[in-house]
Design an enzyme around this catalytic site. Structure first.
Site, mmCIF file in Angstrom:
data_model
loop_
_atom_site.group_PDB
_atom_site.id
_atom_site.type_symbol
_atom_site.label_atom_id
_atom_site.label_comp_id
_atom_site.label_asym_id
_atom_site.label_seq_id
_atom_site.Cartn_x
_atom_site.Cartn_y
_atom_site.Cartn_z
ATOM 1 N N GLY A 108 -23.590 4.329 1.373
ATOM 2 C CA GLY A 108 -22.403 5.029 0.571
ATOM 3 C C GLY A 108 -23.154 4.749 -1.150
ATOM 4 N N LYS A 138 0.810 -1.070 0.032
ATOM 5 C CA LYS A 138 -0.123 -0.055 0.115
ATOM 6 C C LYS A 138 0.936 1.292 0.021
ATOM 7 C CE LYS A 138 -4.349 0.645 0.457
ATOM 8 N NZ LYS A 138 -5.272 -0.168 -0.487
ATOM 9 N N GLY A 142 -20.858 1.469 -3.885
ATOM 10 C CA GLY A 142 -22.266 1.322 -3.424
ATOM 11 C C GLY A 142 -23.290 1.319 -4.663
ATOM 12 N N TYR A 143 -23.019 2.393 -5.746
ATOM 13 C CA TYR A 143 -23.875 2.527 -6.702
ATOM 14 C C TYR A 143 -23.928 1.061 -7.560
ATOM 15 C CZ TYR A 143 -25.914 3.112 -11.411
ATOM 16 O OH TYR A 143 -26.347 2.874 -12.716
ATOM 17 N N GLY A 151 -21.519 5.721 -3.839
ATOM 18 C CA GLY A 151 -20.310 6.396 -4.743
ATOM 19 C C GLY A 151 -20.114 5.194 -5.795
ATOM 20 N N ASN A 152 -18.917 4.999 -6.196
ATOM 21 C CA ASN A 152 -18.758 3.788 -7.322
ATOM 22 C C ASN A 152 -19.091 2.444 -6.762
ATOM 23 O OD1 ASN A 152 -16.776 1.665 -7.922
ATOM 24 N ND2 ASN A 152 -16.451 3.014 -9.686
#
Ligand code: NAD
Length: 424
Positions: free
Chosen positions: A227, A103, A232-233, A229-230
């Site tokens: 959420g 990371k 969750g949608y 966003g990317n």
């Protein structure tokens, strides 16, 4: 404040007891193999030079090159980056893709920086870590606040560095295929089809497997997603397409709930794009983000932030199952209580591994120079997620531990085998 690195180590020690791991394996895995720390000097638009602290933690590469995203955020710490790199090792291992874990993080606030400043920071970061990355060494990708555009600047910088090296060594063939050094790139620069929806799609494959095991029928199964966003949608949209009832959705500004039927995520997205928020969507009632976590549905899907379920609200959770699409949405204390209450939570390292799996496909496509259609990416993702779920479920039944420990057991066991095959 929970120290994520201490939590990650504690999880390893716990799974170590279950698997009866030798001390030398624990010693090797309890901290990263390498940690790169640099001060990046970046020219700001004002002309001033600003210093940013940056890290790259390479946790383990026993199963393959290090792999993991780069995060730009003011709250980045060395310990957070170290923990996230360890979790990447387990995530790649639990789905059986041939990578270790890494990371990267830069302490900065990109919301207060111009695009040009972000670009200079991204280029400076890649220059600093360039000797330590490469297709067979360490393959970075996007994470919080980094995206395909930032990956494009990074790969461009990496290609420039390779050109400089070729010039200085007078060796024109040096540095084959730099594209496979970074994933999450735009399609035009060697990105993969299907990457945008990959994490949500992977989550839906997990949902289908779970529904089969628990004998849930899509049309009778209700879901709440925190959420939008990317991740969750795409999760909500693809689950809705299969007939699941999406009862509640939320984003940072609040949430909505519907009494009867289902929300249609595509309509909600259209509304949000027009109005800036999904609150006030027609036919739905408002709920706060806290309330959304406490409503009575079959499946709760945290897809926004970490630590949203903790000891203060865990007893109010009314669902039977949780699918963790966000990274680290449940604190270790809450985890124990959920298990005592018989709530099954599918851990993040498995549930949201669709993203890194399609990143792996991107790397494979870059290395072979042959690109797949979206359908092929989807089929290959399904094969990997289905197999990983089955292996996880068998371990969960066999060990009778909480689901997180079962997923860790699968992952850590594989890493242990790779280490032992190299040095028994
Ligand atoms: P994103 O930025 O696209 O979306 C985040 C969403 O969360 C936004 O809709 C935002 O409004 C909402 N949000 C923020 N604060 C909130 C709050 N307090 N309550 C409710 N909603 C809130 O991010 P994303 O890419 O969708 O990532 C979501 C989570 O999934 C993160 O934890 C991320 O680490 C994890 N994840 C993402 C990927 C990926 O491929 N994008 C892969 C693995 C894990």
């Amino acid at each position: 404040m929970i120290n994520p690195y201490k939590s990650a180590q504690e999880q390893l020690f716990n799974v170590g007891k279950i698997l009866k791991l030798e001390p030398r394996i624990i010693d090797k895995l309890k901290s990263p193999k390498n940690i790169i720390k640099v001060d990046l000097k970046v020219k700001m638009d004002s002309g001033k030079i600003k210093t940013f602290k940056a890290f790259r933690s390479q946790h383990d590469d026993s199963r393959g090159p290090f792999k993991g995203g780069i995060r730009f955020h003011p709250n980045v710490t060395e310990d957070e980056v170290k923990a996230l790199s360890m979790w990447m090792t387990w995530k790649c291992s639990v789905v059986g893709i041939p990578y270790g874990g890494a990371k990267g993080g830069v302490i900065c606030n990109p919301k207060k920086m111009s695009q040009k400043e972000i670009e200079r920071l991204a280029r400076s970061y890649i220059r600093a870590i360039s000797p330590n990355i490469g297709p067979w060494l360490d393959v970075p990708a996007p994470d919080v606040n980094t995206n395909p555009q930032i990956m494009a600047w990074m790969i461009d910088e990496y290609q420039k560095i390779q050109k400089e090296k070729r010039k200085s060594l007078k060796w024109s063939n040096l540095g084959v295929n730099p594209l496979a050094t970074i994933t999450g790139k735009p399609l035009e620069l060697g990105g993969s089809q299907g990457r945008t929806e990959a994490t949500g799609q992977g989550g839906v494959f997990i949902l289908q497997n779970l529904a089969k095991k628990l004998k849930l029928k899509p049309k009778e199964t209700t879901i709440a997603v925190q959420g939008f966003g990317n991740v969750g949608y795409w999760f909500a949209k693809l689950a809705y397409d299969l007939g699941y009832k999406i009862k509640a959705l939320s984003d940072s500004q609040g949430g909505i709930i519907i009494e009867n039927g289902s929300l249609n995520p595509e309509e909600v997205l259209e509304f949000k794009q027009k109005n800036g928020s999904l609150v006030n969507f027609k036919g739905a009632k408002k709920v706060s983000n806290e309330e959304l976590l406490e409503i009575k549905v079959d499946i709760l899907v945290p897809a926004a932030l970490e630590n949203v379920i903790d000891k203060s609200n865990v007893k109010k959770i009314k669902v039977k199952t949780i699918i963790e699409l966000a990274n680290g949405p449940i604190t270790p204390q809450a985890d124990k209580i959920l298990h005592q209450r018989g709530i099954i939570n599918i851990p993040d390292i498995l549930a949201n591994a669709g993203g890194v799996t399609v990143s792996y496909f991107e790397w494979v496509q870059n290395l072979q120079g042959y690109y797949w259609e979206k359908d092929e990416v989807g089929k290959k993702l399904k094969t990997i997620m289905d197999k990983a779920f089955e292996e996880f479920w068998d371990k969960y039944k066999e060990l009778k531990v909480n689901p997180r420990m079962a997923a860790y057991a699968v992952a850590v066991e594989r890493v242990k085998k790779a280490i032992k095959l190299k040095s028994s």
